[in-house]
Design a protein around this motif. Structure first.
Motif, PDB file in Angstrom:
ATOM      1  N   PRO A  87      34.925 -33.670  17.772  1.00 13.02           N
ATOM      2  CA  PRO A  87      34.509 -32.548  18.623  1.00 13.02           C
ATOM      3  C   PRO A  87      34.220 -33.067  20.032  1.00 13.02           C
ATOM      4  O   PRO A  87      33.682 -34.161  20.182  1.00 13.02           O
ATOM      5  CB  PRO A  87      33.218 -32.039  17.958  1.00 13.02           C
ATOM      6  CG  PRO A  87      32.949 -32.900  16.787  1.00 13.02           C
ATOM      7  CD  PRO A  87      33.922 -34.033  16.771  1.00 13.02           C
ATOM      8  N   HIS A  88      34.586 -32.284  21.041  1.00 10.69           N
ATOM      9  CA  HIS A  88      34.297 -32.668  22.416  1.00 10.69           C
ATOM     10  C   HIS A  88      33.744 -31.473  23.157  1.00 10.69           C
ATOM     11  O   HIS A  88      34.010 -30.327  22.804  1.00 10.69           O
ATOM     12  CB  HIS A  88      35.564 -33.161  23.131  1.00 10.69           C
ATOM     13  CG  HIS A  88      36.055 -34.479  22.618  1.00 10.69           C
ATOM     14  ND1 HIS A  88      35.330 -35.645  22.731  1.00 10.69           N
ATOM     15  CD2 HIS A  88      37.207 -34.804  21.982  1.00 10.69           C
ATOM     16  CE1 HIS A  88      36.026 -36.637  22.193  1.00 10.69           C
ATOM     17  NE2 HIS A  88      37.161 -36.164  21.725  1.00 10.69           N
ATOM     18  N   GLU A  89      33.034 -31.799  24.224  1.00 13.00           N
ATOM     19  CA  GLU A  89      32.390 -30.769  25.014  1.00 13.00           C
ATOM     20  C   GLU A  89      32.944 -30.775  26.424  1.00 13.00           C
ATOM     21  O   GLU A  89      33.359 -31.820  26.939  1.00 13.00           O
ATOM     22  CB  GLU A  89      30.883 -31.074  25.048  1.00 13.00           C
ATOM     23  CG  GLU A  89      30.056 -30.004  25.703  1.00 13.00           C
ATOM     24  CD  GLU A  89      28.672 -30.520  26.063  1.00 13.00           C
ATOM     25  OE1 GLU A  89      28.536 -31.724  26.359  1.00 13.00           O
ATOM     26  OE2 GLU A  89      27.747 -29.719  26.053  1.00 13.00           O
ATOM     27  N   CYS A 110      31.361 -34.687  28.682  1.00 12.26           N
ATOM     28  CA  CYS A 110      31.179 -34.451  27.254  1.00 12.26           C
ATOM     29  C   CYS A 110      29.906 -35.167  26.839  1.00 12.26           C
ATOM     30  O   CYS A 110      29.811 -36.383  26.981  1.00 12.26           O
ATOM     31  CB  CYS A 110      32.370 -34.973  26.468  1.00 12.26           C
ATOM     32  SG  CYS A 110      32.106 -34.907  24.688  1.00 12.26           S
ATOM     33  N   HIS A 168      29.695 -40.219  24.034  1.00 17.69           N
ATOM     34  CA  HIS A 168      30.953 -39.974  24.743  1.00 17.69           C
ATOM     35  C   HIS A 168      30.816 -40.143  26.256  1.00 17.69           C
ATOM     36  O   HIS A 168      31.702 -40.698  26.903  1.00 17.69           O
ATOM     37  CB  HIS A 168      31.485 -38.575  24.414  1.00 17.69           C
ATOM     38  CG  HIS A 168      31.956 -38.449  22.992  1.00 17.69           C
ATOM     39  ND1 HIS A 168      32.860 -37.492  22.593  1.00 17.69           N
ATOM     40  CD2 HIS A 168      31.658 -39.169  21.883  1.00 17.69           C
ATOM     41  CE1 HIS A 168      33.085 -37.625  21.279  1.00 17.69           C
ATOM     42  NE2 HIS A 168      32.356 -38.622  20.827  1.00 17.69           N
ATOM     43  N   MET A 219      33.533 -40.411  29.098  1.00 22.44           N
ATOM     44  CA  MET A 219      34.047 -39.049  29.041  1.00 22.44           C
ATOM     45  C   MET A 219      33.286 -38.172  30.033  1.00 22.44           C
ATOM     46  O   MET A 219      32.497 -37.296  29.670  1.00 22.44           O
ATOM     47  CB  MET A 219      33.946 -38.491  27.623  1.00 22.44           C
ATOM     48  CG  MET A 219      34.885 -37.320  27.408  1.00 22.44           C
ATOM     49  SD  MET A 219      35.142 -36.953  25.675  1.00 22.44           S
ATOM     50  CE  MET A 219      36.209 -35.507  25.873  1.00 22.44           C
TER      51      MET A 219
HETATM   52 CU   LIG Z   1      33.679 -36.107  23.741  1.00 19.26          CU
END
Ligand SMILES: [Cu+2]
Length: 166
Positions: free
Chosen positions: A70-72, A149, A154, A159
């Motif tokens: 999952p990433h934001e 993220c 991350h 990120m």
């Molecule tokens: Cu991420």
């Protein structure tokens, strides 16, 4: 005449009350966007790695998670990201439960599985692996912010990218 004016004032007030605004802008409906920017979320990076917008511009970001995690996509100042990372750490279990649910039985329909990131203020979207998300934002001011993220580890792994508001 008086009642017409009152009605207009009430409807104008009721919309922005939904979302918090920041010095660098506020969330906007996708229909108001004048530009769409695609951002790929990968393990563990953004593509492109930097973004450029104009003050006053409303941009619809289409976020495509091509990774296994999952990433934001979170818009904010460096200080906001630091705070958000603490929140994300606290809710880490919830992120991974949501991943398990997304991979489980389908067919229920209409459940809106993308509302996991309930603590968001409209400046963040959590995108599960293989999924798409969207965030539309009207940019204000000329403050340099970051898109990041904040899934634990991350941001520290790189990120994060600069977002310049001209
Ligand atoms: Cu991420």
């Amino acid at each position: 005449m008086k009642s017409l004016l009152l009605a207009a004032a009430v409807s104008a007030l009721s919309l922005p009350a939904l979302a918090e605004s920041f010095a660098f802008g506020e969330p906007a409906p996708a229909a108001e966007a004048t530009r769409t920017v695609e951002v790929l979320l990968k393990d563990i990076a953004f593509e492109p790695s930097s973004l450029q917008v104009k003050a006053g511009e409303t941009v619809r970001f289409v976020l495509i998670n091509e990774g296994q995690l999952p990433h934001e996509f979170n818009l904010g100042t460096k200080a906001m990201h630091v705070d958000h990372q603490k929140e994300m750490l606290a809710m880490q279990g919830k992120i991974f439960n949501a991943t398990a649910e997304a991979g489980g039985h389908g067919g229920h329909g209409g459940h809106g599985g993308d509302e996991v990131h309930a603590h968001g203020e409209g400046n963040t979207v959590l995108v599960q692996p293989g999924q798409r998300g969207e965030l539309t934002w009207t940019f204000r001011g000329a403050e340099a912010i970051e898109f990041a993220c904040n899934v634990p580890g991350h941001y520290q792994a790189g990120m994060v990218g600069p977002l310049n508001i001209e």
